[in-house]
Design a protein around this motif. Structure first.
Motif, short mmCIF file in Angstrom:
data_model
loop_
_atom_site.label_atom_id
_atom_site.label_comp_id
_atom_site.label_asym_id
_atom_site.label_seq_id
_atom_site.Cartn_x
_atom_site.Cartn_y
_atom_site.Cartn_z
N ASN A 94 0.90 -1.18 -0.08
CA ASN A 94 -0.01 -0.02 -0.02
C ASN A 94 0.94 1.12 0.03
O ASN A 94 0.40 2.29 -0.63
N ARG A 95 2.16 1.23 0.76
CA ARG A 95 2.94 2.33 0.45
C ARG A 95 3.49 2.60 -0.88
O ARG A 95 3.39 3.72 -1.52
N ALA A 96 3.76 1.35 -1.41
CA ALA A 96 4.48 1.59 -2.66
C ALA A 96 3.12 1.81 -3.93
O ALA A 96 3.70 2.40 -4.92
N LEU A 97 2.04 1.65 -3.61
CA LEU A 97 1.10 1.48 -4.76
C LEU A 97 -0.07 2.51 -4.35
O LEU A 97 -1.03 2.68 -4.83
N GLY A 98 0.19 3.40 -3.35
CA GLY A 98 -0.92 4.39 -2.99
C GLY A 98 -2.20 3.93 -2.29
O GLY A 98 -3.26 4.36 -2.79
N GLY A 99 -2.10 3.01 -1.37
CA GLY A 99 -3.12 2.67 -0.58
C GLY A 99 -4.37 1.95 -1.35
O GLY A 99 -5.55 2.10 -0.83
N ARG A 100 -4.05 1.13 -2.28
CA ARG A 100 -5.04 0.59 -3.21
C ARG A 100 -5.15 -0.99 -3.24
O ARG A 100 -5.65 -1.70 -4.24
N VAL A 101 -4.40 -1.63 -2.18
CA VAL A 101 -4.26 -2.95 -2.34
C VAL A 101 -5.33 -3.48 -1.20
O VAL A 101 -5.27 -2.94 -0.01
N ARG A 102 -6.13 -4.60 -1.40
CA ARG A 102 -6.51 -5.56 -0.48
C ARG A 102 -5.85 -6.76 -0.56
O ARG A 102 -5.57 -7.24 -1.71
N ILE A 103 -5.76 -7.68 0.23
CA ILE A 103 -5.36 -8.99 0.58
C ILE A 103 -6.17 -9.88 1.20
O ILE A 103 -6.87 -9.27 2.31
N ALA A 104 -6.25 -11.08 0.70
CA ALA A 104 -7.13 -12.03 1.35
C ALA A 104 -6.59 -13.43 1.17
O ALA A 104 -5.76 -13.66 0.25
N ASN A 105 -7.11 -14.35 2.21
CA ASN A 105 -6.59 -15.88 1.84
C ASN A 105 -6.78 -16.30 0.71
O ASN A 105 -7.91 -16.11 0.10
N ASP A 106 -5.86 -16.87 -0.18
CA ASP A 106 -6.19 -17.47 -1.68
C ASP A 106 -7.42 -18.51 -1.68
O ASP A 106 -8.03 -18.49 -2.73
N ALA A 107 -7.61 -19.23 -0.48
CA ALA A 107 -8.59 -20.36 -0.61
C ALA A 107 -9.93 -19.60 -0.46
O ALA A 107 -10.90 -20.05 -1.00
N ASN A 108 -9.84 -18.44 0.49
CA ASN A 108 -11.09 -17.63 0.30
C ASN A 108 -11.53 -16.92 -0.72
O ASN A 108 -12.79 -16.97 -1.44
N CYS A 109 -10.28 -16.50 -1.67
CA CYS A 109 -10.68 -15.81 -2.94
C CYS A 109 -11.42 -16.78 -3.87
O CYS A 109 -12.29 -16.21 -4.58
N PHE A 110 -10.70 -17.96 -3.76
CA PHE A 110 -11.63 -18.92 -4.78
C PHE A 110 -12.58 -19.29 -4.45
O PHE A 110 -13.39 -19.42 -5.26
N ALA A 111 -12.97 -19.80 -3.05
CA ALA A 111 -14.50 -20.09 -2.68
C ALA A 111 -15.17 -19.00 -3.20
O ALA A 111 -16.46 -19.12 -3.56
N LEU A 112 -15.00 -17.77 -2.94
CA LEU A 112 -15.84 -16.57 -3.08
C LEU A 112 -15.92 -16.46 -4.67
O LEU A 112 -17.41 -16.49 -5.02
N SER A 113 -15.08 -16.67 -5.31
CA SER A 113 -15.34 -16.45 -6.83
C SER A 113 -16.21 -17.71 -7.29
O SER A 113 -17.28 -17.24 -8.07
N GLU A 114 -15.99 -18.68 -7.18
CA GLU A 114 -17.07 -19.92 -7.40
C GLU A 114 -18.23 -19.81 -6.79
O GLU A 114 -19.26 -20.02 -7.65
N ALA A 115 -18.41 -19.37 -5.68
CA ALA A 115 -19.93 -18.81 -4.90
C ALA A 115 -20.50 -17.80 -5.75
O ALA A 115 -21.70 -17.83 -5.85
N LEU A 116 -19.87 -16.73 -6.10
CA LEU A 116 -20.33 -15.86 -6.64
C LEU A 116 -20.53 -15.60 -8.26
O LEU A 116 -21.61 -15.43 -8.88
N PHE A 117 -19.77 -16.30 -9.01
CA PHE A 117 -19.50 -16.29 -10.60
C PHE A 117 -19.41 -17.53 -11.08
O PHE A 117 -19.57 -17.76 -12.44
N GLY A 118 -19.25 -18.45 -10.12
CA GLY A 118 -18.79 -19.97 -10.69
C GLY A 118 -19.92 -20.95 -10.67
O GLY A 118 -20.87 -20.70 -10.72
N ASN A 119 -19.43 -22.32 -10.76
CA ASN A 119 -20.38 -23.38 -10.59
C ASN A 119 -21.12 -23.74 -9.34
O ASN A 119 -21.96 -24.31 -9.52
N ALA A 120 -20.66 -22.74 -8.40
CA ALA A 120 -21.72 -22.89 -7.15
C ALA A 120 -22.22 -21.68 -6.95
O ALA A 120 -22.61 -21.53 -5.82
N LYS A 121 -22.74 -21.18 -7.89
CA LYS A 121 -23.41 -19.89 -7.95
C LYS A 121 -24.78 -19.99 -7.02
O LYS A 121 -25.12 -19.00 -6.58
N HIS A 122 -25.32 -21.06 -7.41
CA HIS A 122 -26.85 -21.25 -6.60
C HIS A 122 -26.96 -21.81 -5.46
O HIS A 122 -28.10 -22.16 -5.01
N ALA A 123 -25.73 -22.35 -5.14
CA ALA A 123 -25.72 -23.08 -3.70
C ALA A 123 -25.84 -22.06 -2.32
O ALA A 123 -25.04 -21.00 -2.60
#
Ligand SMILES: [Zn+2]
Length: 299
Positions: A94-123
């Protein structure tokens, strides 16, 4: 437009994602391993390259990492890319890039993307698993990530493999023994298979290719993987009882898992009927970057 980055133990993937959640540019290269400053520089270089190439600047940046940011200290913890642990990655970027960075666990990112946009969308409830260089998980209920009070919601890889009765003890980098990761991550499966069969496969992919070609020991190594994945997931079903489990990471591309594992997990699931679906990700390897890009609202 948002930038999504999947910082893996072996590769970094960066993508430009538009407000329709479509990837309009994607690039991947090997992770520079072993040195925190080098990893930071690599991330900053890749972001600059993407922004300059597309003449788009100051975009929101989401990064999925193999670990999480400790709430109190802001330092990376629990990363199997161990050179990141204890480092102020979020603050430095955030210091190098002007405060526009968010970080999360990779498995959480993966689960969220499949739940929102992917094959688990309606679960209603989705457990996302990453089986790759490491082994992690993320839980999404009604479209909401369950981060947890300690920031470790869904973390699963450093519980001990349940129902082990062969007396084996394997050390994990985390300091414990027989962690699920030592069975189900690519390096874990490789080391276990080399020990059990005395075959010098070079990596997990080589075991799988050998299995596909009918190699006898590789067949057995694959059965062993199915058995252990089924046990690991049975413990998840017994606790969370998710509607859908989706497998990401390199090992999630072994398509035979999707038929075989549900035929075995009833040995340990505490229910006479099991309606849990085990599915492949829709977004393939791109789940990570999409979930990371989704850490910021799309404009
Ligand atoms: Zn461990």
């Amino acid at each position: 437009m948002n930038i999504g980055i999947d910082l893996g133990g072996t590769k970094i993937e960066i993508a430009l994602v538009n407000s329709q959640h479509e990837i309009i540019y994607q690039y991947r290269e090997p992770t520079i391993r072993g040195n925190y400053a080098d990893t930071c520089q690599q991330l900053i270089k890749l972001i600059a390259q993407v922004e300059q190439t597309h003449n788009l600047f100051s975009l929101p940046i989401g990064i999925g990492i193999p670990g999480s940011i400790a709430k109190q200290s802001g330092l990376v913890k629990n990363a199997n890319s161990t050179w990141l642990n204890g480092q102020p990655l979020l603050a430095d970027l955030n210091r190098a890039l002007g405060g526009r960075v968010r970080i999360a666990n990779d498995a959480n990112c993966f689960a969220l993307s499949e739940a929102l946009f992917g094959n688990a969308k309606h679960a209603e409830s989705v457990f996302g698993v990453i089986i790759g260089t490491g082994c992690g998980g993320g839980l999404v209920i009604n479209g909401q990530l369950i981060n947890g009070v300690n920031g470790i919601g869904g973390e699963w890889g450093h519980n001990a493999m349940p129902w082990v009765d062969d007396g084996s003890l394997v050390n994990c980098y985390c300091g414990l023994q027989n962690c699920i990761e030592t069975y189900l991550s690519g390096p874990g499966w490789l080391a276990r298979s080399q020990r059990r069969y005395g075959v010098d496969w070079v990596d997990a992919k080589a075991i799988y290719q050998d299995f596909k070609q009918g190699g006898v020991q590789a067949q057995s190594a694959f059965d062993d993987y199915v058995f252990n994945l089924a046990k690991g997931l049975a413990s998840i079903i017994n606790i969370f009882d998710p509607e859908v489990i989706v497998l990401g990471g390199g090992l999630g591309q072994m398509l035979e898992l999707y038929d075989r594992v549900p035929n075995v997990w009833q040995n340990w699931v505490f229910s006479d009927q099991i309606d849990t679906k085990l599915i492949a990700p829709k977004l393939g390897d791109s789940s990570g970057v999409l979930g990371a890009a989704g850490l910021w609202p799309f404009k």
